[in-house]
Design a protein around this motif. Structure first.
Motif, PDB file in Angstrom:
ATOM      1  N   VAL A 231      17.117  22.401  14.127  1.00  0.00           N
ATOM      2  CA  VAL A 231      15.786  21.782  13.678  1.00  0.00           C
ATOM      3  C   VAL A 231      15.045  21.409  14.496  1.00  0.00           C
ATOM      4  O   VAL A 231      13.858  21.460  14.507  1.00  0.00           O
ATOM      5  N   ASP A 232      15.726  20.966  15.635  1.00  0.00           N
ATOM      6  CA  ASP A 232      14.939  20.401  16.879  1.00  0.00           C
ATOM      7  C   ASP A 232      14.431  21.704  17.706  1.00  0.00           C
ATOM      8  O   ASP A 232      13.490  21.643  18.196  1.00  0.00           O
ATOM      9  N   ARG A 233      15.011  22.944  17.599  1.00  0.00           N
ATOM     10  CA  ARG A 233      14.503  24.006  18.195  1.00  0.00           C
ATOM     11  C   ARG A 233      13.458  24.868  17.612  1.00  0.00           C
ATOM     12  O   ARG A 233      12.675  25.498  18.239  1.00  0.00           O
ATOM     13  N   TYR A 234      13.657  24.828  16.292  1.00  0.00           N
ATOM     14  CA  TYR A 234      12.883  25.886  15.490  1.00  0.00           C
ATOM     15  C   TYR A 234      11.827  24.957  14.358  1.00  0.00           C
ATOM     16  O   TYR A 234      12.146  24.082  14.166  1.00  0.00           O
ATOM     17  N   ARG A 235      10.908  25.722  13.940  1.00  0.00           N
ATOM     18  CA  ARG A 235       9.931  25.211  12.801  1.00  0.00           C
ATOM     19  C   ARG A 235      10.719  25.008  11.570  1.00  0.00           C
ATOM     20  O   ARG A 235      11.641  25.422  11.024  1.00  0.00           O
ATOM     21  N   ARG A 236      10.395  23.730  11.325  1.00  0.00           N
ATOM     22  CA  ARG A 236      11.300  23.095   9.814  1.00  0.00           C
ATOM     23  C   ARG A 236      10.661  23.929   8.526  1.00  0.00           C
ATOM     24  O   ARG A 236      11.569  23.778   7.651  1.00  0.00           O
ATOM     25  N   LYS A 237       9.534  24.169   8.513  1.00  0.00           N
ATOM     26  CA  LYS A 237       8.991  24.613   7.197  1.00  0.00           C
ATOM     27  C   LYS A 237       9.714  26.109   6.772  1.00  0.00           C
ATOM     28  O   LYS A 237      10.278  25.900   5.445  1.00  0.00           O
ATOM     29  N   PRO A 238      10.193  27.085   7.442  1.00  0.00           N
ATOM     30  CA  PRO A 238      10.727  28.228   7.197  1.00  0.00           C
ATOM     31  C   PRO A 238      12.153  27.593   6.631  1.00  0.00           C
ATOM     32  O   PRO A 238      12.931  28.191   5.791  1.00  0.00           O
ATOM     33  N   LEU A 239      12.892  26.896   7.384  1.00  0.00           N
ATOM     34  CA  LEU A 239      14.183  26.184   7.007  1.00  0.00           C
ATOM     35  C   LEU A 239      14.268  25.527   5.606  1.00  0.00           C
ATOM     36  O   LEU A 239      15.253  26.050   4.731  1.00  0.00           O
ATOM     37  N   LEU A 240      13.055  24.862   5.218  1.00  0.00           N
ATOM     38  CA  LEU A 240      13.007  24.046   3.988  1.00  0.00           C
ATOM     39  C   LEU A 240      12.729  25.149   2.764  1.00  0.00           C
ATOM     40  O   LEU A 240      13.713  25.110   1.899  1.00  0.00           O
ATOM     41  N   VAL A 241      11.906  26.276   2.992  1.00  0.00           N
ATOM     42  CA  VAL A 241      11.802  27.223   2.027  1.00  0.00           C
ATOM     43  C   VAL A 241      13.157  28.208   1.833  1.00  0.00           C
ATOM     44  O   VAL A 241      13.159  28.357   0.671  1.00  0.00           O
ATOM     45  N   GLY A 242      13.606  28.654   2.874  1.00  0.00           N
ATOM     46  CA  GLY A 242      14.877  29.335   2.829  1.00  0.00           C
ATOM     47  C   GLY A 242      15.826  28.977   2.210  1.00  0.00           C
ATOM     48  O   GLY A 242      16.652  29.237   1.322  1.00  0.00           O
ATOM     49  N   ALA A 243      16.127  27.413   2.462  1.00  0.00           N
ATOM     50  CA  ALA A 243      17.331  26.755   1.846  1.00  0.00           C
ATOM     51  C   ALA A 243      17.112  26.586   0.420  1.00  0.00           C
ATOM     52  O   ALA A 243      18.003  26.790  -0.406  1.00  0.00           O
ATOM     53  N   ASP A 244      15.877  26.621  -0.061  1.00  0.00           N
ATOM     54  CA  ASP A 244      15.472  26.269  -1.380  1.00  0.00           C
ATOM     55  C   ASP A 244      15.815  27.399  -2.147  1.00  0.00           C
ATOM     56  O   ASP A 244      16.359  27.541  -3.378  1.00  0.00           O
ATOM     57  N   PHE A 245      15.290  28.739  -1.714  1.00  0.00           N
ATOM     58  CA  PHE A 245      15.706  29.902  -2.564  1.00  0.00           C
ATOM     59  C   PHE A 245      16.994  30.227  -2.601  1.00  0.00           C
ATOM     60  O   PHE A 245      17.553  30.839  -3.571  1.00  0.00           O
ATOM     61  N   ALA A 246      17.677  30.057  -1.574  1.00  0.00           N
ATOM     62  CA  ALA A 246      19.027  30.323  -1.489  1.00  0.00           C
ATOM     63  C   ALA A 246      19.963  29.092  -2.537  1.00  0.00           C
ATOM     64  O   ALA A 246      20.927  29.893  -2.988  1.00  0.00           O
ATOM     65  N   ARG A 247      19.387  28.093  -2.441  1.00  0.00           N
ATOM     66  CA  ARG A 247      20.179  27.210  -3.340  1.00  0.00           C
ATOM     67  C   ARG A 247      19.844  27.789  -4.808  1.00  0.00           C
ATOM     68  O   ARG A 247      20.929  27.298  -5.684  1.00  0.00           O
ATOM     69  N   ALA A 248      18.947  28.255  -5.198  1.00  0.00           N
ATOM     70  CA  ALA A 248      18.336  28.322  -6.382  1.00  0.00           C
ATOM     71  C   ALA A 248      19.494  29.653  -7.037  1.00  0.00           C
ATOM     72  O   ALA A 248      19.844  29.777  -8.222  1.00  0.00           O
ATOM     73  N   VAL A 249      19.870  30.599  -6.001  1.00  0.00           N
ATOM     74  CA  VAL A 249      20.602  31.556  -6.259  1.00  0.00           C
ATOM     75  C   VAL A 249      21.750  31.282  -6.325  1.00  0.00           C
ATOM     76  O   VAL A 249      22.654  31.548  -7.304  1.00  0.00           O
ATOM     77  N   VAL A 250      22.562  30.481  -5.559  1.00  0.00           N
ATOM     78  CA  VAL A 250      23.700  29.900  -5.353  1.00  0.00           C
ATOM     79  C   VAL A 250      24.236  29.111  -6.584  1.00  0.00           C
ATOM     80  O   VAL A 250      25.278  29.383  -7.470  1.00  0.00           O
ATOM     81  N   LEU A 251      23.569  28.177  -7.196  1.00  0.00           N
ATOM     82  CA  LEU A 251      23.545  27.466  -8.638  1.00  0.00           C
ATOM     83  C   LEU A 251      23.708  28.368  -9.693  1.00  0.00           C
ATOM     84  O   LEU A 251      24.302  27.940 -10.415  1.00  0.00           O
ATOM     85  N   ALA A 252      22.785  29.502  -9.500  1.00  0.00           N
ATOM     86  CA  ALA A 252      22.856  30.162 -10.821  1.00  0.00           C
ATOM     87  C   ALA A 252      24.174  31.002 -11.047  1.00  0.00           C
ATOM     88  O   ALA A 252      24.532  31.393 -12.086  1.00  0.00           O
ATOM     89  N   VAL A 253      25.241  31.094 -10.070  1.00  0.00           N
ATOM     90  CA  VAL A 253      26.526  31.420  -9.974  1.00  0.00           C
ATOM     91  C   VAL A 253      27.226  30.576 -11.305  1.00  0.00           C
ATOM     92  O   VAL A 253      27.935  31.313 -12.043  1.00  0.00           O
ATOM     93  N   ILE A 254      27.075  29.312 -11.567  1.00  0.00           N
ATOM     94  CA  ILE A 254      27.714  28.520 -12.219  1.00  0.00           C
ATOM     95  C   ILE A 254      27.485  28.770 -13.790  1.00  0.00           C
ATOM     96  O   ILE A 254      28.535  29.292 -14.522  1.00  0.00           O
ATOM     97  N   PRO A 255      26.239  28.792 -14.546  1.00  0.00           N
ATOM     98  CA  PRO A 255      26.127  29.312 -15.687  1.00  0.00           C
ATOM     99  C   PRO A 255      26.605  30.800 -15.931  1.00  0.00           C
ATOM    100  O   PRO A 255      27.091  31.092 -16.937  1.00  0.00           O
ATOM    101  N   VAL A 256      26.517  31.748 -15.115  1.00  0.00           N
ATOM    102  CA  VAL A 256      26.743  32.860 -15.237  1.00  0.00           C
ATOM    103  C   VAL A 256      28.373  33.024 -15.258  1.00  0.00           C
ATOM    104  O   VAL A 256      28.904  33.886 -16.191  1.00  0.00           O
ATOM    105  N   ALA A 257      28.966  32.331 -14.301  1.00  0.00           N
ATOM    106  CA  ALA A 257      30.460  32.339 -14.443  1.00  0.00           C
ATOM    107  C   ALA A 257      30.893  31.662 -15.734  1.00  0.00           C
ATOM    108  O   ALA A 257      31.951  32.300 -16.484  1.00  0.00           O
ATOM    109  N   ALA A 258      30.201  30.789 -16.304  1.00  0.00           N
ATOM    110  CA  ALA A 258      30.493  30.155 -17.539  1.00  0.00           C
ATOM    111  C   ALA A 258      30.169  31.176 -18.445  1.00  0.00           C
ATOM    112  O   ALA A 258      31.110  31.098 -19.691  1.00  0.00           O
TER     113      ALA A 258
END
Length: 410
Positions: A68-95
């Motif tokens: 976080v101290d080496r690189y820009r923070r905005k791309p980390l925030l955006v990328g993490a949000d999109f990835a978390r959306a995909v990961v959480l969708a695994v739970i209802p699909v598995a159910a």
């Protein structure tokens, strides 16, 4: 407030944060219900599930601070949000395909925790690039207020969605919220550089980690705050795990009443966050935070004294309400203090050190809470948690942190 609204980048960041927190409030309750009700998890298994989200903080937290101290923070925030959306969708699909198991749930939570680690380290270091220094306290107070509002309505909404959609279906709402948050964050334009000049170049990882650790633990004020915060989170992790078991199993009140009880904590947080700026100015950073640390054990004292009667529910609601006030007052003051005394080049490492090791402490506290509940009783485990909260309050009171005041970052 008017000054903050003039900074459009912060407003978008604020809205995105609120949207994702609504979904997180739903998932926070839904995961517990999936484990306890759907998968019939024991107290120890619930403790392991709760710990799983924070294991990445223990393993990779300090490295995340360097990134976080080496690189820009905005791309980390955006990328993490999109990835978390995909990961959480695994739970209802598995159910939906009837393949959801506790090991799969724990695996999803581990991946989700890793992504959240990256997001959190960047999140707390981003506001100084969105607003001037004199608006940091109001900005953090507004973020805490929106979090408190979500804590108020989120658990009730979660209870309703779980009843309407089932717990796995309700988690899909959180996945959508992260997608919306990521889209909003992608439009944010920081007013100043996100990273100090030159720090986005490869350097020595070990040295950078040591610099962050020295900054936190060698400080006469940040050091005691960090150590006692770690203790606080050990016992908060214990209490959070046992509290759900206590309400759902021991008192047999159900997910709806659990949501209502937590909602009172949200109401208290709204009030506390509204008063935090005044409390910080009136009493000073050190005294205000120390007072909040003493309120926590008093608030949780109501839990082991409660029964499955109407009075018991009122007692639980009152305890969460008081605890919410302490969190609402504490969080903006603490974060503003940390941001105000830390150079921009160290913000990521400071925040990651504090936040990661705090969350890593939950990895210890949550399973211990489950073990105590299984081998003794949930009430005994709650008493242990209350005692631990008293210990951290005593330690902070006796430290130099009581003299802490807001000062400009060097």
């Amino acid at each position: 407030m008017t000054g903050l609204l003039q900074h459009r980048g912060f407003v978008k960041f604020w809205v995105a944060d609120a949207v994702s927190m609504v979904g997180s409030a739903v998932t926070g309750l839904a995961l517990q219900v999936v484990a306890v009700v759907t998968l019939k998890a024991s107290g120890t298994e619930v403790g392991i599930l709760n710990a799983a989200r924070w294991v990445p903080y223990l393993l990779f937290g300090l490295v995340a601070g360097v990134i976080v101290d080496r690189y820009r923070r905005k791309p980390l925030l955006v990328g993490a949000d999109f990835a978390r959306a995909v990961v959480l969708a695994v739970i209802p699909v598995a159910a939906a395909f009837d393949v959801l198991t506790l090991p799969l749930l724990i695996a999803v939570v581990l991946v989700f925790g890793t992504l959240s680690l990256a997001y959190d380290a960047a999140h707390q270091s981003f506001p100084p690039s969105l607003v001037p220094a004199d608006l940091l306290m109001p900005a953090n107070s507004r973020l805490e207020q929106s979090a408190a509002v979500v804590q108020t309505g989120g658990p009730v909404l979660a209870g309703a969605l779980i009843k309407l959609l089932t717990a796995p279906g309700a988690i899909l709402v959180d996945a959508a919220s992260y997608l919306v948050s990521g889209l909003l964050l992608a439009t944010v334009r920081p007013r100043t550089e996100e990273v100090a000049r030159g720090t986005d170049q490869p350097r020595h990882l070990g040295r950078e980690i040591r610099e962050g650790l020295r900054w936190v633990y060698r400080s006469s004020t940040l050091g005691p705050l960090a150590v006692t915060s770690h203790v606080w989170f050990v016992f908060q992790g214990l209490l959070t795990t046992v509290y759900v078991l206590f309400v759902l199993n021991t008192l047999a009140l159900g997910a709806f009443w659990l949501g209502v009880i937590y909602a009172f904590g949200g109401v208290g947080s709204v009030i506390g966050a509204t008063a935090s700026g005044w409390a910080g100015r009136r009493f000073g950073v050190g005294p205000a935070i120390i007072a909040c640390r003493w309120v926590a054990p008093v608030a949780y004292l109501t839990a082991p004294l409660a029964g499955d009667t109407t009075f018991g529910i009122v007692l639980l609601c009152a305890g969460q309400f008081v605890f919410g006030i302490s969190l609402g007052v504490d969080s903006p003051i603490e974060l503003s203090y940390r941001q105000s005394i830390t150079p921009s080049s160290l913000l990521g490492r400071m925040n990651a050190t504090m936040r990661s090791l705090n969350r890593a402490a939950i990895v210890v506290g949550a399973p211990v809470g489950g073990l105590l509940a299984d081998h003794f009783s949930t009430r005994t485990a709650l008493w242990v948690g209350v005692a631990g909260m008293v210990v951290q309050a005593v330690l902070l009171t006796r430290s130099d942190f009581r003299h802490a005041r807001l000062t400009p970052a060097p």
